[in-house]
Design a protein around this motif. Structure first.
Motif, mmCIF file in Angstrom:
data_model
loop_
_atom_site.group_PDB
_atom_site.id
_atom_site.type_symbol
_atom_site.label_atom_id
_atom_site.label_comp_id
_atom_site.label_asym_id
_atom_site.label_seq_id
_atom_site.Cartn_x
_atom_site.Cartn_y
_atom_site.Cartn_z
ATOM 1 N N ILE A 277 0.834 -1.209 0.000
ATOM 2 C CA ILE A 277 0.000 0.000 0.000
ATOM 3 C C ILE A 277 0.868 1.258 0.000
ATOM 4 N N LEU A 278 0.583 2.151 -0.941
ATOM 5 C CA LEU A 278 1.305 3.413 -1.056
ATOM 6 C C LEU A 278 0.380 4.559 -0.672
ATOM 7 N N LEU A 279 0.700 5.227 0.432
ATOM 8 C CA LEU A 279 -0.128 6.319 0.926
ATOM 9 C C LEU A 279 0.670 7.619 0.947
ATOM 10 N N SER A 280 0.080 8.667 0.438
ATOM 11 C CA SER A 280 0.716 9.977 0.486
ATOM 12 C C SER A 280 0.647 10.524 1.908
ATOM 13 N N GLY A 281 1.689 11.264 2.282
ATOM 14 C CA GLY A 281 1.667 11.955 3.567
ATOM 15 C C GLY A 281 1.734 13.450 3.382
ATOM 16 N N ASP A 282 1.366 13.898 2.180
ATOM 17 C CA ASP A 282 1.471 15.308 1.831
ATOM 18 C C ASP A 282 0.185 15.752 1.141
ATOM 19 N N ASP A 283 -0.638 16.531 1.853
ATOM 20 C CA ASP A 283 -1.936 16.941 1.304
ATOM 21 C C ASP A 283 -1.813 17.682 -0.021
ATOM 22 N N SER A 284 -0.797 18.495 -0.168
ATOM 23 C CA SER A 284 -0.667 19.324 -1.359
ATOM 24 C C SER A 284 -0.469 18.511 -2.634
ATOM 25 N N THR A 285 0.166 17.350 -2.513
ATOM 26 C CA THR A 285 0.453 16.534 -3.703
ATOM 27 C C THR A 285 -0.288 15.196 -3.698
ATOM 28 N N ALA A 286 -1.229 15.033 -2.784
ATOM 29 C CA ALA A 286 -1.895 13.734 -2.615
ATOM 30 C C ALA A 286 -2.642 13.271 -3.860
ATOM 31 N N LEU A 287 -3.336 14.172 -4.528
ATOM 32 C CA LEU A 287 -4.081 13.777 -5.726
ATOM 33 C C LEU A 287 -3.122 13.304 -6.819
ATOM 34 N N ASP A 288 -2.042 14.028 -7.018
ATOM 35 C CA ASP A 288 -1.030 13.617 -7.995
ATOM 36 C C ASP A 288 -0.433 12.258 -7.608
ATOM 37 N N PHE A 289 -0.222 12.074 -6.326
ATOM 38 C CA PHE A 289 0.319 10.817 -5.798
ATOM 39 C C PHE A 289 -0.594 9.648 -6.185
ATOM 40 N N ILE A 290 -1.905 9.827 -6.003
ATOM 41 C CA ILE A 290 -2.859 8.767 -6.351
ATOM 42 C C ILE A 290 -2.893 8.551 -7.858
ATOM 43 N N GLN A 291 -2.862 9.632 -8.620
ATOM 44 C CA GLN A 291 -2.896 9.512 -10.076
ATOM 45 C C GLN A 291 -1.682 8.742 -10.599
ATOM 46 N N LEU A 292 -0.575 8.840 -9.893
ATOM 47 C CA LEU A 292 0.643 8.132 -10.293
ATOM 48 C C LEU A 292 0.646 6.667 -9.848
ATOM 49 N N GLY A 293 -0.392 6.275 -9.112
ATOM 50 C CA GLY A 293 -0.486 4.880 -8.713
ATOM 51 C C GLY A 293 -0.598 4.639 -7.223
ATOM 52 N N GLY A 294 -0.671 5.715 -6.432
ATOM 53 C CA GLY A 294 -0.849 5.574 -4.997
ATOM 54 C C GLY A 294 -2.251 5.131 -4.640
ATOM 55 N N HIS A 295 -2.439 4.758 -3.392
ATOM 56 C CA HIS A 295 -3.728 4.198 -2.973
ATOM 57 C C HIS A 295 -4.552 5.132 -2.082
ATOM 58 N N GLY A 296 -3.960 6.243 -1.651
ATOM 59 C CA GLY A 296 -4.712 7.155 -0.789
ATOM 60 C C GLY A 296 -3.784 8.124 -0.094
ATOM 61 N N VAL A 297 -4.296 8.738 0.970
ATOM 62 C CA VAL A 297 -3.543 9.751 1.703
ATOM 63 C C VAL A 297 -3.819 9.635 3.191
ATOM 64 N N ILE A 298 -2.789 9.846 3.994
ATOM 65 C CA ILE A 298 -2.976 10.059 5.422
ATOM 66 C C ILE A 298 -2.930 11.567 5.586
ATOM 67 N N SER A 299 -4.089 12.158 5.788
ATOM 68 C CA SER A 299 -4.293 13.590 5.592
ATOM 69 C C SER A 299 -4.431 14.384 6.882
ATOM 70 N N VAL A 300 -3.790 15.552 6.889
ATOM 71 C CA VAL A 300 -3.969 16.523 7.972
ATOM 72 C C VAL A 300 -5.221 17.356 7.716
ATOM 73 N N THR A 301 -5.364 17.838 6.477
ATOM 74 C CA THR A 301 -6.507 18.681 6.113
ATOM 75 C C THR A 301 -7.836 17.972 6.367
ATOM 76 N N SER A 302 -7.836 16.659 6.278
ATOM 77 C CA SER A 302 -9.064 15.887 6.491
ATOM 78 C C SER A 302 -9.657 16.080 7.878
ATOM 79 N N ASN A 303 -8.858 16.545 8.838
ATOM 80 C CA ASN A 303 -9.401 16.840 10.167
ATOM 81 C C ASN A 303 -10.576 17.796 10.088
ATOM 82 N N ILE A 304 -10.555 18.713 9.116
ATOM 83 C CA ILE A 304 -11.630 19.705 8.985
ATOM 84 C C ILE A 304 -12.368 19.624 7.651
#
Length: 304
Positions: A182-209
């Motif tokens: 499993i490949l998870l982004s740890g950077d909200d700013s680039t998370a969408l690009d991360f998923i588009q490149l083949g990642g599976h999701g994000v561990i997000s700070v912004t998601s708190n709100i």
């Protein structure tokens, strides 16, 4: 299990700087309601560095109890001492947590061989699934793709939170590891690009709100509906950046308090509340993306 939007949960505190159970219950319910896929309890955003070990364990178990099997809980269990990381990890054996998030050892700057031996020994001392956590800006060391590959051979090392901000890491790691890793982004700013490149999701700070919004972005991106995902993501770009002007979790706790998800934005020293200029910037951005009216949208969660 660990795909899509995973929140790096803040740790709400009361005026005595102790865990605020009411606020913790509130924000966990908020994430259950908004279909967040999992919660990371006591990671960097959860102020693991200022909690005692006793508080750390208590908070993870409390989060588990409040969640009541409605959302998976991932426990932050990293340390810069291998033995300490093992002791903390073993505290959660048979507790019901779904995985551990284990950060690279900070401050002592181990070599790649040292990093390999560190995570190898943790893996060999637990049956709990392990997610590696690479965040060089915080730790002073960088877990390189070849080392990740070697570690992925251990059955219970199931993925990585890659927070270097280096998007080339997605393909570098993906080309080496098994497709189940499993490949998870740890950077909200680039998370969408991360998923588009083949990642599976994000561990997000912004998601708190912004749990609803981040969940939608991830869901669309994983379905390869990138144009729709980018429309939502575009609205959050400035917010993502503003939330990291000062060290995390300083801005995100103030924002969560401002929109009514937690009672206080109390932090423990050496962290202090954001300055007036940053507060104004956060508030203006919350208004732009309509998050300042969350109390009206989620009034059944809001604390009295």
């Amino acid at each position: 299990m660990f795909k899509g939007n995973i929140v790096a949960l803040i740790t709400p505190m009361n005026k005595k700087r102790k865990i605020c159970i009411d606020s913790l219950t509130n924000i966990i319910n908020y994430h259950i309601h908004n279909k967040t896929k999992a919660i990371v309890s006591v990671g960097t955003t959860g102020e693991s560095s200022t909690l005692t070990k006793k508080e750390h364990i208590k908070l993870v178990l409390l989060t588990l109890k409040i969640a009541n099997n409605k959302i998976p809980i991932i426990a932050g269990t990293g340390a810069n001492s291998t033995e300490e990381a093992i002791i903390l990890t073993k505290k959660f054996e048979n507790s019901g947590i779904s995985a551990c998030l284990s950060v690279t050892p900070y401050y002592n700057k181990p070599s790649q061989k040292g990093l390999y031996q560190h995570f190898k020994k943790i893996s060999e001392n637990t049956s709990i699934p392990q997610i590696l956590y690479n965040v060089p800006s915080r730790t002073g060391c960088d877990l390189l793709p070849k080392t990740v590959y070697k570690l992925s051979k251990f059955k219970n090392i199931i993925g990585i939170k890659e927070a270097s901000g280096n998007l080339s890491r997605v393909n570098q790691i993906k080309s080496l590891v098994d497709s189940k890793f499993i490949l998870l982004s740890g950077d909200d700013s680039t998370a969408l690009d991360f998923i588009q490149l083949g990642g599976h999701g994000v561990i997000s700070v912004t998601s708190n709100i912004a749990a609803k919004e981040i969940s939608k972005i991830c869901k669309l991106a994983l379905k390869k509906k990138f144009s729709q995902a980018r429309k939502i993501n575009k609205k959050l770009i400035n917010l993502n950046n503003i939330l990291f002007i000062e060290s995390n979790p300083i801005p995100i706790k103030w924002a969560a308090k401002k929109i009514g998800l937690i009672k206080n934005n109390i932090l423990r020293l050496p962290m202090i509340p954001p300055n007036k200029k940053l507060k104004k910037m956060i508030l203006n951005e919350l208004k732009k993306v309509n998050l300042e009216i969350m109390q009206k949208k989620y009034n059944h969660f809001i604390l009295s």
